[in-house]
Design a protein around this motif. Structure first.
Motif, mmCIF file in Angstrom:
data_model
loop_
_atom_site.group_PDB
_atom_site.id
_atom_site.type_symbol
_atom_site.label_atom_id
_atom_site.label_comp_id
_atom_site.label_asym_id
_atom_site.label_seq_id
_atom_site.Cartn_x
_atom_site.Cartn_y
_atom_site.Cartn_z
ATOM 1 N N ALA A 174 20.203 8.497 -22.146
ATOM 2 C CA ALA A 174 19.141 8.094 -23.045
ATOM 3 C C ALA A 174 19.296 6.684 -23.646
ATOM 4 C CB ALA A 174 18.959 9.157 -24.142
ATOM 5 N N SER A 175 20.614 6.575 -24.210
ATOM 6 C CA SER A 175 20.876 5.272 -24.962
ATOM 7 C C SER A 175 20.766 4.068 -23.985
ATOM 8 C CB SER A 175 22.191 5.287 -25.408
ATOM 9 O OG SER A 175 22.506 4.070 -26.273
ATOM 10 N N VAL A 176 21.012 4.137 -22.724
ATOM 11 C CA VAL A 176 20.951 3.168 -21.619
ATOM 12 C C VAL A 176 19.722 2.872 -21.305
ATOM 13 C CG1 VAL A 176 21.406 2.462 -19.258
ATOM 14 C CG2 VAL A 176 23.162 3.513 -20.631
ATOM 15 N N VAL A 177 18.837 3.917 -21.146
ATOM 16 C CA VAL A 177 17.131 3.722 -20.825
ATOM 17 C C VAL A 177 16.669 3.199 -22.017
ATOM 18 C CG1 VAL A 177 15.168 5.299 -20.392
ATOM 19 C CG2 VAL A 177 17.279 5.728 -19.232
ATOM 20 N N GLY A 178 17.115 3.406 -23.371
ATOM 21 C CA GLY A 178 16.543 3.123 -24.322
ATOM 22 C C GLY A 178 16.705 1.404 -24.456
ATOM 23 N N PHE A 179 17.839 0.870 -24.129
ATOM 24 C CA PHE A 179 18.249 -0.554 -23.981
ATOM 25 C C PHE A 179 17.419 -1.056 -23.164
ATOM 26 C CE2 PHE A 179 22.113 0.368 -26.445
ATOM 27 C CZ PHE A 179 22.198 -0.438 -27.638
ATOM 28 N N LEU A 180 17.300 -0.481 -21.948
ATOM 29 C CA LEU A 180 16.705 -1.273 -20.708
ATOM 30 C C LEU A 180 15.214 -1.410 -21.022
ATOM 31 C CD1 LEU A 180 18.344 0.498 -17.599
ATOM 32 C CD2 LEU A 180 18.760 -1.754 -18.425
ATOM 33 N N VAL A 181 14.701 -0.199 -21.589
ATOM 34 C CA VAL A 181 13.210 -0.364 -21.895
ATOM 35 C C VAL A 181 12.940 -1.463 -22.907
ATOM 36 C CG1 VAL A 181 11.223 1.090 -22.997
ATOM 37 C CG2 VAL A 181 12.520 2.037 -21.049
ATOM 38 N N GLN A 182 13.832 -1.408 -23.960
ATOM 39 C CA GLN A 182 13.554 -2.474 -24.908
ATOM 40 C C GLN A 182 13.744 -4.202 -24.422
ATOM 41 O OE1 GLN A 182 16.415 -2.494 -28.011
ATOM 42 N NE2 GLN A 182 15.175 -3.471 -29.422
ATOM 43 N N ALA A 183 14.691 -4.130 -23.516
ATOM 44 C CA ALA A 183 14.901 -5.385 -22.835
ATOM 45 C C ALA A 183 13.524 -5.931 -21.929
ATOM 46 C CB ALA A 183 16.117 -5.534 -22.095
ATOM 47 N N THR A 184 13.168 -4.837 -21.181
ATOM 48 C CA THR A 184 12.146 -4.963 -20.503
ATOM 49 C C THR A 184 10.762 -5.562 -20.988
ATOM 50 O OG1 THR A 184 12.941 -3.539 -18.783
ATOM 51 C CG2 THR A 184 10.743 -4.213 -18.415
ATOM 52 N N CYS A 185 10.489 -4.718 -22.112
ATOM 53 C CA CYS A 185 9.362 -4.932 -23.191
ATOM 54 C C CYS A 185 9.409 -6.342 -23.824
ATOM 55 C CB CYS A 185 9.105 -3.904 -24.004
ATOM 56 S SG CYS A 185 8.667 -2.464 -23.443
ATOM 57 N N LEU A 186 10.765 -6.709 -24.153
ATOM 58 C CA LEU A 186 10.764 -7.865 -24.878
ATOM 59 C C LEU A 186 10.668 -9.097 -23.890
ATOM 60 C CD1 LEU A 186 13.628 -7.554 -27.309
ATOM 61 C CD2 LEU A 186 11.697 -7.873 -27.845
ATOM 62 N N ALA A 187 11.308 -8.999 -22.985
ATOM 63 C CA ALA A 187 10.951 -9.926 -21.456
ATOM 64 C C ALA A 187 9.427 -10.046 -21.475
ATOM 65 C CB ALA A 187 11.738 -9.656 -20.471
ATOM 66 N N GLY A 188 8.822 -9.005 -21.322
ATOM 67 C CA GLY A 188 7.303 -8.848 -20.951
ATOM 68 C C GLY A 188 6.431 -9.787 -21.956
ATOM 69 N N ALA A 189 7.010 -9.270 -23.261
ATOM 70 C CA ALA A 189 6.166 -9.795 -24.497
ATOM 71 C C ALA A 189 6.166 -11.236 -24.420
ATOM 72 C CB ALA A 189 6.706 -9.303 -25.909
ATOM 73 N N PHE A 190 7.175 -12.013 -24.180
ATOM 74 C CA PHE A 190 7.400 -13.477 -23.934
ATOM 75 C C PHE A 190 7.044 -14.209 -22.899
ATOM 76 C CE2 PHE A 190 10.274 -12.054 -27.566
ATOM 77 C CZ PHE A 190 9.752 -12.827 -28.461
ATOM 78 N N SER A 191 6.640 -13.138 -21.765
ATOM 79 C CA SER A 191 6.059 -13.916 -20.591
ATOM 80 C C SER A 191 4.754 -13.795 -20.208
ATOM 81 C CB SER A 191 6.736 -13.323 -19.588
ATOM 82 O OG SER A 191 6.764 -11.933 -19.243
ATOM 83 N N VAL A 192 3.969 -13.249 -21.352
ATOM 84 C CA VAL A 192 2.602 -12.882 -20.904
ATOM 85 C C VAL A 192 1.732 -14.075 -21.911
ATOM 86 C CG1 VAL A 192 2.679 -10.498 -20.362
ATOM 87 C CG2 VAL A 192 2.452 -11.273 -22.717
ATOM 88 N N ALA A 193 0.728 -14.179 -21.469
ATOM 89 C CA ALA A 193 -0.440 -15.222 -22.306
ATOM 90 C C ALA A 193 -1.209 -14.460 -23.114
ATOM 91 C CB ALA A 193 -1.214 -16.042 -21.234
ATOM 92 N N GLN A 194 -1.657 -13.376 -23.001
ATOM 93 C CA GLN A 194 -2.510 -12.655 -23.687
ATOM 94 C C GLN A 194 -1.727 -11.760 -24.941
ATOM 95 O OE1 GLN A 194 -1.821 -11.586 -20.769
ATOM 96 N NE2 GLN A 194 -3.494 -12.435 -19.588
ATOM 97 N N ALA A 195 -2.166 -12.256 -26.062
ATOM 98 C CA ALA A 195 -1.800 -11.685 -27.158
ATOM 99 C C ALA A 195 -1.722 -10.030 -27.410
ATOM 100 C CB ALA A 195 -2.383 -12.288 -28.588
ATOM 101 N N PRO A 196 -2.681 -9.487 -27.266
ATOM 102 C CA PRO A 196 -2.879 -8.181 -27.124
ATOM 103 C C PRO A 196 -1.850 -7.479 -26.375
ATOM 104 C CG PRO A 196 -5.144 -8.905 -27.076
ATOM 105 C CD PRO A 196 -4.213 -9.890 -26.734
ATOM 106 N N VAL A 197 -1.453 -7.863 -25.025
ATOM 107 C CA VAL A 197 -0.330 -7.436 -24.337
ATOM 108 C C VAL A 197 0.682 -7.613 -24.755
ATOM 109 C CG1 VAL A 197 0.484 -7.701 -22.101
ATOM 110 C CG2 VAL A 197 -1.914 -7.695 -22.232
ATOM 111 N N ALA A 198 1.296 -8.874 -25.211
ATOM 112 C CA ALA A 198 2.466 -9.198 -26.181
ATOM 113 C C ALA A 198 2.799 -8.163 -27.271
ATOM 114 C CB ALA A 198 2.432 -10.596 -26.453
ATOM 115 N N ALA A 199 1.537 -8.083 -28.116
ATOM 116 C CA ALA A 199 1.727 -7.111 -29.278
ATOM 117 C C ALA A 199 2.115 -5.653 -28.793
ATOM 118 C CB ALA A 199 0.531 -6.999 -29.853
#
Length: 95
Positions: A9-34
């Motif tokens: 569960a801890s590893v999955v939490g870290f991976l989901v967090q990393a994936t979401c952060l990477a996604g937040a900084f790679s999209v152009a739409q503010a609502p998607v990043a939020a």
């Protein structure tokens, strides 16, 4: 075992967090990043499930001290991170 489940569960939490952060900084739409940042914050709460109980299992009488030490070490990132970013930006700004 319970330890393996919590570790997973801890590893999955870290991976989901990393994936979401990477996604937040790679999209152009503010609502998607939020949305990605919100999911990242939720995932950040899940990785403590893996290591918090471990303090009690390692040494029950010293669980508070171990937890305090772990929190202290983890808090260093909130000090060192901005300092590193500031130094990097200052270095690139001078060039």
């Amino acid at each position: 075992s319970l330890l393996r489940w919590r570790g997973s569960a801890s590893v999955v939490g870290f991976l989901v967090q990393a994936t979401c952060l990477a996604g937040a900084f790679s999209v152009a739409q503010a609502p998607v990043a939020a949305g990605a940042l919100m999911l990242s914050a939720v995932a950040a709460g899940t990785h403590s499930i893996g290591f918090r109980p471990l303090y009690v299992e390692l040494d029950p009488p010293q669980a508070g001290a171990l937890s305090g030490l772990g929190n202290t070490l983890a808090s260093l990132a909130s000090v060192v991170g901005p300092m590193t970013i500031g130094a990097t930006l200052a270095h690139h700004h001078q060039q």
